[in-house]
Design a protein around this motif. Structure first.
Motif, PDB file in Angstrom:
ATOM      1  N   GLN A 127      36.485  47.459  44.863  1.00 43.61           N
ATOM      2  CA  GLN A 127      35.210  47.764  45.523  1.00 43.61           C
ATOM      3  C   GLN A 127      35.154  47.289  46.975  1.00 43.61           C
ATOM      4  O   GLN A 127      34.547  47.938  47.814  1.00 43.61           O
ATOM      5  CB  GLN A 127      34.072  47.132  44.727  1.00 43.61           C
ATOM      6  CG  GLN A 127      33.937  47.764  43.351  1.00 43.61           C
ATOM      7  CD  GLN A 127      32.677  47.337  42.648  1.00 43.61           C
ATOM      8  OE1 GLN A 127      32.000  46.423  43.063  1.00 43.61           O
ATOM      9  NE2 GLN A 127      32.373  48.010  41.552  1.00 43.61           N
ATOM     10  N   PHE A 128      35.727  46.120  47.249  1.00 39.25           N
ATOM     11  CA  PHE A 128      35.598  45.518  48.584  1.00 39.25           C
ATOM     12  C   PHE A 128      36.859  45.667  49.431  1.00 39.25           C
ATOM     13  O   PHE A 128      36.797  45.542  50.652  1.00 39.25           O
ATOM     14  CB  PHE A 128      35.268  44.017  48.475  1.00 39.25           C
ATOM     15  CG  PHE A 128      33.846  43.699  48.064  1.00 39.25           C
ATOM     16  CD1 PHE A 128      32.932  44.707  47.771  1.00 39.25           C
ATOM     17  CD2 PHE A 128      33.412  42.383  47.990  1.00 39.25           C
ATOM     18  CE1 PHE A 128      31.635  44.404  47.390  1.00 39.25           C
ATOM     19  CE2 PHE A 128      32.109  42.073  47.626  1.00 39.25           C
ATOM     20  CZ  PHE A 128      31.219  43.085  47.319  1.00 39.25           C
ATOM     21  N   GLY A 129      38.010  45.815  48.791  1.00 37.95           N
ATOM     22  CA  GLY A 129      39.256  45.872  49.548  1.00 37.95           C
ATOM     23  C   GLY A 129      39.749  44.497  49.959  1.00 37.95           C
ATOM     24  O   GLY A 129      40.806  44.057  49.567  1.00 37.95           O
ATOM     25  N   HIS A 130      38.933  43.797  50.742  1.00 39.27           N
ATOM     26  CA  HIS A 130      39.294  42.432  51.120  1.00 39.27           C
ATOM     27  C   HIS A 130      38.087  41.527  50.916  1.00 39.27           C
ATOM     28  O   HIS A 130      36.963  42.004  50.716  1.00 39.27           O
ATOM     29  CB  HIS A 130      39.739  42.380  52.585  1.00 39.27           C
ATOM     30  CG  HIS A 130      38.603  42.557  53.540  1.00 39.27           C
ATOM     31  ND1 HIS A 130      38.149  43.790  53.952  1.00 39.27           N
ATOM     32  CD2 HIS A 130      37.787  41.643  54.132  1.00 39.27           C
ATOM     33  CE1 HIS A 130      37.115  43.626  54.769  1.00 39.27           C
ATOM     34  NE2 HIS A 130      36.874  42.344  54.896  1.00 39.27           N
ATOM     35  N   VAL A 131      38.363  40.222  50.987  1.00 40.75           N
ATOM     36  CA  VAL A 131      37.298  39.233  50.819  1.00 40.75           C
ATOM     37  C   VAL A 131      37.382  38.228  51.968  1.00 40.75           C
ATOM     38  O   VAL A 131      38.470  37.807  52.352  1.00 40.75           O
ATOM     39  CB  VAL A 131      37.456  38.535  49.444  1.00 40.75           C
ATOM     40  CG1 VAL A 131      36.712  37.218  49.404  1.00 40.75           C
ATOM     41  CG2 VAL A 131      36.974  39.429  48.318  1.00 40.75           C
TER      42      VAL A 131
ATOM     43  N   ARG B 192      42.834  40.843  54.871  1.00 40.57           N
ATOM     44  CA  ARG B 192      41.720  41.220  55.756  1.00 40.57           C
ATOM     45  C   ARG B 192      42.208  41.988  56.974  1.00 40.57           C
ATOM     46  O   ARG B 192      43.278  41.712  57.507  1.00 40.57           O
ATOM     47  CB  ARG B 192      40.940  39.973  56.174  1.00 40.57           C
ATOM     48  CG  ARG B 192      40.150  39.397  54.987  1.00 40.57           C
ATOM     49  CD  ARG B 192      39.381  38.165  55.338  1.00 40.57           C
ATOM     50  NE  ARG B 192      40.218  37.240  56.050  1.00 40.57           N
ATOM     51  CZ  ARG B 192      39.828  36.576  57.139  1.00 40.57           C
ATOM     52  NH1 ARG B 192      38.632  36.745  57.618  1.00 40.57           N
ATOM     53  NH2 ARG B 192      40.648  35.744  57.726  1.00 40.57           N
ATOM     54  N   PRO B 193      41.405  42.955  57.420  1.00 37.92           N
ATOM     55  CA  PRO B 193      41.814  43.766  58.564  1.00 37.92           C
ATOM     56  C   PRO B 193      42.056  42.904  59.810  1.00 37.92           C
ATOM     57  O   PRO B 193      41.404  41.868  59.992  1.00 37.92           O
ATOM     58  CB  PRO B 193      40.612  44.690  58.799  1.00 37.92           C
ATOM     59  CG  PRO B 193      39.790  44.621  57.579  1.00 37.92           C
ATOM     60  CD  PRO B 193      40.085  43.332  56.888  1.00 37.92           C
ATOM     61  N   ALA B 194      42.981  43.325  60.659  1.00 38.79           N
ATOM     62  CA  ALA B 194      43.348  42.571  61.860  1.00 38.79           C
ATOM     63  C   ALA B 194      42.119  42.264  62.720  1.00 38.79           C
ATOM     64  O   ALA B 194      42.019  41.184  63.317  1.00 38.79           O
ATOM     65  CB  ALA B 194      44.375  43.352  62.665  1.00 38.79           C
ATOM     66  N   ALA B 195      41.149  43.185  62.763  1.00 38.70           N
ATOM     67  CA  ALA B 195      39.971  43.031  63.630  1.00 38.70           C
ATOM     68  C   ALA B 195      39.145  41.788  63.302  1.00 38.70           C
ATOM     69  O   ALA B 195      38.439  41.264  64.161  1.00 38.70           O
ATOM     70  CB  ALA B 195      39.094  44.270  63.508  1.00 38.70           C
ATOM     71  N   ILE B 196      39.214  41.304  62.070  1.00 33.75           N
ATOM     72  CA  ILE B 196      38.385  40.136  61.706  1.00 33.75           C
ATOM     73  C   ILE B 196      39.232  38.912  61.383  1.00 33.75           C
ATOM     74  O   ILE B 196      38.709  37.869  61.014  1.00 33.75           O
ATOM     75  CB  ILE B 196      37.455  40.451  60.513  1.00 33.75           C
ATOM     76  CG1 ILE B 196      38.254  40.996  59.321  1.00 33.75           C
ATOM     77  CG2 ILE B 196      36.378  41.410  60.907  1.00 33.75           C
ATOM     78  CD1 ILE B 196      37.428  41.058  58.055  1.00 33.75           C
ATOM     79  N   LYS B 197      40.540  39.035  61.570  1.00 33.61           N
ATOM     80  CA  LYS B 197      41.434  37.932  61.183  1.00 33.61           C
ATOM     81  C   LYS B 197      41.292  36.696  62.060  1.00 33.61           C
ATOM     82  O   LYS B 197      41.703  35.601  61.671  1.00 33.61           O
ATOM     83  CB  LYS B 197      42.886  38.410  61.180  1.00 33.61           C
ATOM     84  CG  LYS B 197      43.290  39.043  59.864  1.00 33.61           C
ATOM     85  CD  LYS B 197      44.411  38.235  59.219  1.00 33.61           C
ATOM     86  CE  LYS B 197      44.680  38.713  57.829  1.00 33.61           C
ATOM     87  NZ  LYS B 197      46.054  39.034  57.570  1.00 33.61           N
ATOM     88  N   HIS B 198      40.701  36.876  63.261  1.00 38.19           N
ATOM     89  CA  HIS B 198      40.480  35.696  64.111  1.00 38.19           C
ATOM     90  C   HIS B 198      39.498  34.741  63.442  1.00 38.19           C
ATOM     91  O   HIS B 198      39.479  33.556  63.722  1.00 38.19           O
ATOM     92  CB  HIS B 198      39.947  36.126  65.482  1.00 38.19           C
ATOM     93  CG  HIS B 198      38.618  36.813  65.385  1.00 38.19           C
ATOM     94  ND1 HIS B 198      38.490  38.140  65.065  1.00 38.19           N
ATOM     95  CD2 HIS B 198      37.360  36.337  65.522  1.00 38.19           C
ATOM     96  CE1 HIS B 198      37.203  38.456  65.019  1.00 38.19           C
ATOM     97  NE2 HIS B 198      36.499  37.382  65.291  1.00 38.19           N
TER      98      HIS B 198
END
Ligand SMILES: NC(=O)c1ccc[n+]([C@@H]2O[C@H](COP(=O)([O-])OP(=O)(O)OC[C@H]3O[C@@H](n4cnc5c(N)ncnc54)[C@H](O)[C@@H]3O)[C@@H](O)[C@H]2O)c1
Length: 255
Positions: free
Chosen positions: A72-76, A124-130
């Motif tokens: 459902q979420f893909g990543h957390v 998690r997608p690269a865009a939020i990995k920071h």
């Protein structure tokens, strides 16, 4: 980008308050609880939370629930491990089954859920990995200052505090922060269950707060929200008491 959280024990007390706090802040929340009897992944009506039945004492149940979350979420981005049970009794007398149960749910269950969340955080997608991933355990003041009648409960919370520190050190290089809150006595159904039994309960709270009131679930949820948010990105391996100062100083008895 919307952030995704898993909250265990989300059907009641502290877990329910955490889920509400995160939902109010725009997070998507998957609530895991053995008290949920709804079909896995169903939206719990107006609350907006995805309610997923899960017994954190059972590895197979955790695997199934986390597979549903992954779908459902893909990543957390964060997991808050709040599922727990309370068993009281002196260490000489308490039932072995009670001792085993609180370790199985509160310590082993929290650890199993936290580590099951790690691959979903790494994804998690690269865009939020920071922004680091977050693991928040619900420890207890009983794990710092144990009390008679709660030796086993205090011991497992103390173990959870150790797990917090070691996981923080092990997961730091992967960009995951691991912290715990250590609440004093909080007004939840867990405490009501042991204090309302016709007034003959042997349960005693973890001391009186100088603030003159018992903790409320939202007092704890606010600190957990901080540990999941942007203001705590350099906090890891910490055990944060949320106890209204009950253990800040010994208050000598009067009279
Ligand atoms: N209330 C307090 O005074 C207090 C103080 C310090 C720490 N804590 C800790 O806070 C956490 C939450 O407690 P609470 O006071 O909100 O209690 P609560 O009883 O209100 O909520 C606990 C939730 O955990 C769920 N749960 C129990 N066993 C489970 C299992 N095997 N699998 C999945 N879910 C399960 C229950 O169904 C319930 O919804 C616990 O870890 C508890 O030890 C509570």
């Amino acid at each position: 980008m919307t952030r995704n959280a898993i909250v265990t024990g989300a059907a009641s007390g502290i877990g329910a308050a955490v889920a509400r706090r995160l939902l109010d802040d725009g997070w998507r929340v998957a609530g895991l609880d053995r008290a949920f009897r709804s079909e896995a992944g169903q939206d719990a009506g107006s609350s907006g939370m995805q309610s997923i039945e899960c017994d954190v004492a059972e590895e197979a149940s955790i695997d199934t629930a986390f597979a549903t979350v992954a779908k459902q979420f893909g990543h957390v981005d964060a997991i808050v491990c709040a599922a727990g049970v309370l068993a009281t009794g002196s260490l000489t007398d308490m039932a072995v089954s009670d001792f085993d149960r609180i370790f199985a749910v509160n310590t082993r269950g929290a650890w199993l859920c936290a580590r099951a969340a790690v691959p979903l955080m790494v994804e998690r997608p690269a865009a939020i990995k920071h922004n680091p991933g977050r693991i928040v355990f619900v420890g207890s003041i009983a794990g710092i200052r144990p009390k008679t009648g709660g030796g086993a409960y205090g011991a497992q919370k103390s173990a959870l505090h150790v797990i917090t520190g070691v996981m923080a050190a092990e997961l730091g290089p992967q960009g995951i922060l691991v912290n715990a809150v250590a609440p004093g006595t909080v007004d939840t159904p867990m405490i009501a269950a042991v204090t309302s039994s016709l007034g003959d309960s042997s349960y005693r709270p973890s001391g009186n707060s100088p603030l003159g009131r018992i903790g409320q679930p939202k007092d704890v949820a606010n600190v957990i929200h901080f540990l999941c948010g942007d203001a705590s990105t350099y906090v890891t391996g910490s055990i944060i008491p949320v106890d209204g100062g009950t253990r800040a100083a010994f208050v000598p008895p009067t009279g």
